[in-house]
Structure formats: C-alpha cells, structure tokens
Design a protein around this motif. Structure first.
Motif, short mmCIF file in Angstrom:
data_model
loop_
_atom_site.label_atom_id
_atom_site.label_comp_id
_atom_site.label_asym_id
_atom_site.label_seq_id
_atom_site.Cartn_x
_atom_site.Cartn_y
_atom_site.Cartn_z
N ASP A 120 22.63 67.02 38.46
CA ASP A 120 23.51 66.68 37.35
C ASP A 120 24.95 66.53 37.86
N GLY A 121 25.66 65.56 37.31
CA GLY A 121 27.02 65.31 37.72
C GLY A 121 27.14 64.25 38.80
N PHE A 122 26.01 63.79 39.34
CA PHE A 122 26.03 62.73 40.34
C PHE A 122 25.46 61.45 39.74
N ALA A 123 26.06 60.32 40.10
CA ALA A 123 25.65 59.03 39.55
C ALA A 123 24.26 58.65 40.03
N ALA A 124 23.44 58.18 39.12
CA ALA A 124 22.09 57.70 39.46
C ALA A 124 22.19 56.22 39.82
N LEU A 125 22.21 55.92 41.11
CA LEU A 125 22.34 54.55 41.58
C LEU A 125 20.99 53.87 41.76
N PHE A 126 19.90 54.62 41.57
CA PHE A 126 18.56 54.08 41.63
C PHE A 126 17.88 54.31 40.28
N ASP A 127 17.00 53.38 39.88
CA ASP A 127 16.37 53.50 38.57
C ASP A 127 15.28 54.56 38.57
N GLU A 128 14.59 54.72 37.46
CA GLU A 128 13.58 55.77 37.31
C GLU A 128 12.41 55.60 38.27
N GLN A 129 12.16 54.37 38.72
CA GLN A 129 11.09 54.12 39.70
C GLN A 129 11.61 54.24 41.13
N GLY A 130 12.91 54.51 41.28
CA GLY A 130 13.49 54.70 42.60
C GLY A 130 14.02 53.44 43.25
N PHE A 131 14.14 52.35 42.50
CA PHE A 131 14.60 51.09 43.08
C PHE A 131 16.09 50.88 42.83
N PHE A 132 16.75 50.23 43.79
CA PHE A 132 18.17 49.89 43.67
C PHE A 132 18.32 48.48 43.12
N ASP A 133 19.20 48.32 42.15
CA ASP A 133 19.50 47.02 41.56
C ASP A 133 21.01 46.89 41.51
N VAL A 134 21.56 45.95 42.27
CA VAL A 134 23.01 45.82 42.36
C VAL A 134 23.64 45.51 41.00
N ARG A 135 22.85 45.03 40.05
CA ARG A 135 23.37 44.73 38.71
C ARG A 135 23.46 45.96 37.83
N ARG A 136 22.92 47.08 38.30
CA ARG A 136 22.88 48.30 37.48
C ARG A 136 23.42 49.48 38.28
N THR A 137 24.69 49.42 38.54
CA THR A 137 25.32 50.48 39.33
C THR A 137 26.44 51.19 38.57
N GLN A 138 26.56 50.90 37.29
CA GLN A 138 27.61 51.51 36.48
C GLN A 138 27.12 52.82 35.88
N ALA A 139 26.98 53.81 36.72
CA ALA A 139 26.51 55.12 36.27
C ALA A 139 27.66 56.12 36.34
N SER A 140 27.63 57.11 35.46
CA SER A 140 28.68 58.12 35.43
C SER A 140 28.39 59.22 36.45
N GLY A 141 29.45 59.90 36.88
CA GLY A 141 29.31 60.99 37.84
C GLY A 141 29.76 60.58 39.23
N THR A 142 29.71 61.51 40.15
CA THR A 142 30.09 61.26 41.54
C THR A 142 29.10 60.31 42.20
N ARG A 143 29.61 59.24 42.77
CA ARG A 143 28.76 58.27 43.45
C ARG A 143 28.67 58.67 44.93
N VAL A 144 27.45 58.81 45.43
CA VAL A 144 27.22 59.10 46.85
C VAL A 144 26.56 57.88 47.47
N MET A 145 27.26 57.24 48.41
CA MET A 145 26.80 55.98 48.99
C MET A 145 26.59 56.14 50.50
N HIS A 146 25.39 55.80 50.95
CA HIS A 146 25.01 55.94 52.35
C HIS A 146 25.25 54.60 53.06
N LEU A 147 26.37 54.48 53.74
CA LEU A 147 26.80 53.22 54.34
C LEU A 147 25.85 52.72 55.42
N HIS A 148 25.17 53.64 56.09
CA HIS A 148 24.21 53.27 57.14
C HIS A 148 22.78 53.63 56.74
#
Length: 338
Positions: free
Chosen positions: A156-184
């Motif tokens: 809780d408190g971290f942004a969900a950048l992947f959907d419920e099935q675990g997939f990333f969609d660049v069109r759906r990245t507007q989530a609340s909370g701290t965003r953790v992004m793995h550059l590599h």
C-alpha cells in the motif's frame, strides 16, 4: 562547478534544506546490504561457473557472434529463431537447446551473487519499504530483488504500474502512490514473445527460486553489465524500460543519487538526468578518506556541475536510511556450497 569540501553533510539535514522528491538508486546501495553484489560482470560469473552450470563454449560463441554480453537480447534472439523455425517447419533443436543452456547459466550465476530471501529479516525489508515511500518517484538501475521484496512487505502506498494480470501498459500508468521504476529491468520482470512486459506473480523466495522455470517465449527482462550504447539499445526495445527512462528524463523534482556512480557504462542515465535538469541534486558519497571524498566529488561535478540552474550538494552515504550500515548482511560461509 561547486567548491569541493571533504566535510560531508548528513542526509537528514541536507534533505530538510532541499527536500528530494525523486531517488535514483544504484548498485552501491545494494552492496551496502550484501557485499557479494560487488561482482564485476554477471556474464563473467556465468563463464566461471564451469562446464556443468556455466556458459558452454557454443553459448559463449553465440554471445560473441551477436557482439554483446547482455543475456536478454541473446535469449530473445533465440526465441525468435525457435518460432521462425517452427513456422518454416525447420527441424532443428539447436536454438531451443541453447536457450535452455544460457538461461540455466544465467540463473546459476544470479544465485551465486544474490542473497536468499531467508537472510533478509522482516525488519530490514520494512526499513527499506519505509525509506522508499518518502519519495514521489524511485528509479533504480539495479536488477536484483531487494526493492521488489521490500515492496511486497507492504505494497500500500506504492503506485501499481502493472495491471491485475501483471501486464504493463504504457497507456495506464497514472496510478497514485510512490512510483518505483526499474530502469534496467529486474529478476521479477519478464519480456513476452510479443515484446510486452509482465510482472511475475511469485512472492518472497519464489521470486528468486522460480526464476529457473524455463518457459519458451518468456525471457527475464533485465540488463546486466555492458557498455551504455548496448544498454540503451536494449532499453529502446522494451515498452516498460523505454517508458521508465523517459520518466527519469522528464523528472521535475529534486533528485537524490544513492549508490549510482554515473560512470561511462551508465552514460544514458546521465544524459536523462541532464535532460531533466533538476533544481537540486544531492549525491551520496562514501566517506573513505579525504582524498577519496574529493575524488568522488570531482567525478560528479564534472558530470553535473555545469548544468544551468542545478545546485549540486554532497552528503555522507551512510547517513541515508537505505545505506545504513546496520542493514548489512553477513553471508554465511557455506552459503554456496553444494
């Protein structure tokens, strides 16, 4: 260029004066926790593993032919070859055999340098979790599982950048909370056959242990040690990685650098920071003596000190909660014996 001073600020005092909303974490922070992360190259680790669990001669020849030491593009190339052979009814098992062989060597090399989940206490993971949630954006160039394990401790408190099935969609990245992004990328991420990115569903120790599951068409999405140009090429081929790097290049808040040296192999990260032009950059310095401190300050000043409108400050790395000495884990002597 800022004046150099061997006297380093404490992180709490510096952050109180210039609050950083963004954090860039590098391998230096992971090495504070686990010294075996100080290896030079995962590719070299895989070569040294021996005939049974390391890269075979034919595997190494494939890396050489493709001109890279990155595992992800080699495994992706083999997957493409397997699918092409199937479509053309070419009866050859060599590409699939090489895929299994290289992935096995990769997993073995990873396990020889990575701490088991059982060695990370709940208190340690909770401390890391609490430190991360102090930022709006967290960027990491590490591909280990320290941050994913810490986030699983309390998501809780971290942004969900992947959907419920675990997939990333660049069109759906507007989530609340701290965003953790793995550059590599990371050991918790997979590249699908169609180029999309999936978050592995495993938790805890299974994130490391389950990485050995060989599913044709899925490749671990992480970029190991290589020249910056090769890393950037791999980043551009991934929707998630390219989006994450673009977020760093557009970062508008004050930035803290922790354990990230910004050497030539990470020139693409330096360029992203230079594009972002943060108003304030706080750089963690390891206090290894006056000469070392001044050399580290000079290094970062040469890279960032000429940015118009950007103030550069230095602080003692050990005063940051993510690099606190008490987080260090002592590897058991018989950890990797078989």
């Amino acid at each position: 260029m800022p004046s150099l001073d061997s006297q380093l600020a404490n992180w709490p005092d510096l952050n109180a004066r210039h609050s950083c909303t963004a954090l860039l974490v590098g391998n230096g922070a992971s090495r504070v926790l686990w010294k075996p992360f100080g290896y030079f190259s995962l590719f070299e680790q895989a070569q040294r593993a021996g005939r049974k669990s390391g890269l075979a001669i034919s595997d190494q020849a494939l890396f050489k032919a493709l001109g890279t030491e990155l595992f992800e593009p080699v495994l992706s190339t083999l997957n493409t070859t397997v699918r092409a052979n199937a479509a053309l009814a070419i009866n050859s098992t060599a590409p699939l055999n090489r895929y299994y062989s290289i992935k096995e060597a990769l997993i073995h090399a990873t396990r020889t340098v990575h701490p088991p989940h059982t060695l990370l206490s709940s208190a340690t993971l909770a401390s890391i979790n609490a430190a991360l949630r102090q930022y709006r954006s967290v960027y990491t160039s590490n591909y280990d599982l320290i941050l994913p394990w810490a986030l699983q401790q309390r998501p809780d408190g971290f942004a969900a950048l992947f959907d419920e099935q675990g997939f990333f969609d660049v069109r759906r990245t507007q989530a609340s909370g701290t965003r953790v992004m793995h550059l590599h990328g990371g050991l918790h991420l997979l590249r699908q056959a169609d180029g999309t990115t999936r978050l592995r569903a495993a938790e805890g120790r299974e994130l490391l242990d389950g990485a050995a599951v060989n599913v044709p068409g899925e490749v671990p999405l992480f970029i190991n040690e290589a020249p910056s140009a090769q890393k950037l090429q791999a980043i551009r081929s991934s929707d998630y990685l390219s989006w994450s790097l673009a977020q760093l290049a557009a970062e508008g808040g004050n930035l803290c650098l922790l354990g990230q040296h910004l050497d030539d192999s990470d020139a693409h990260l330096l360029e992203a920071i230079r594009q972002a032009r943060p108003a304030h950059v706080a750089v963690a310095i390891r206090p290894l003596g006056e000469a070392s401190v001044l050399n580290q300050q000079r290094h970062f000043s040469e890279r960032l000190g000429d940015l118009p409108g950007t103030a550069l400050a230095f602080f003692d790395a050990s005063s940051h909660p993510l690099a606190a000495p008490e987080l260090a884990i002592t590897p058991p002597k018989n950890l990797y014996r078989r």
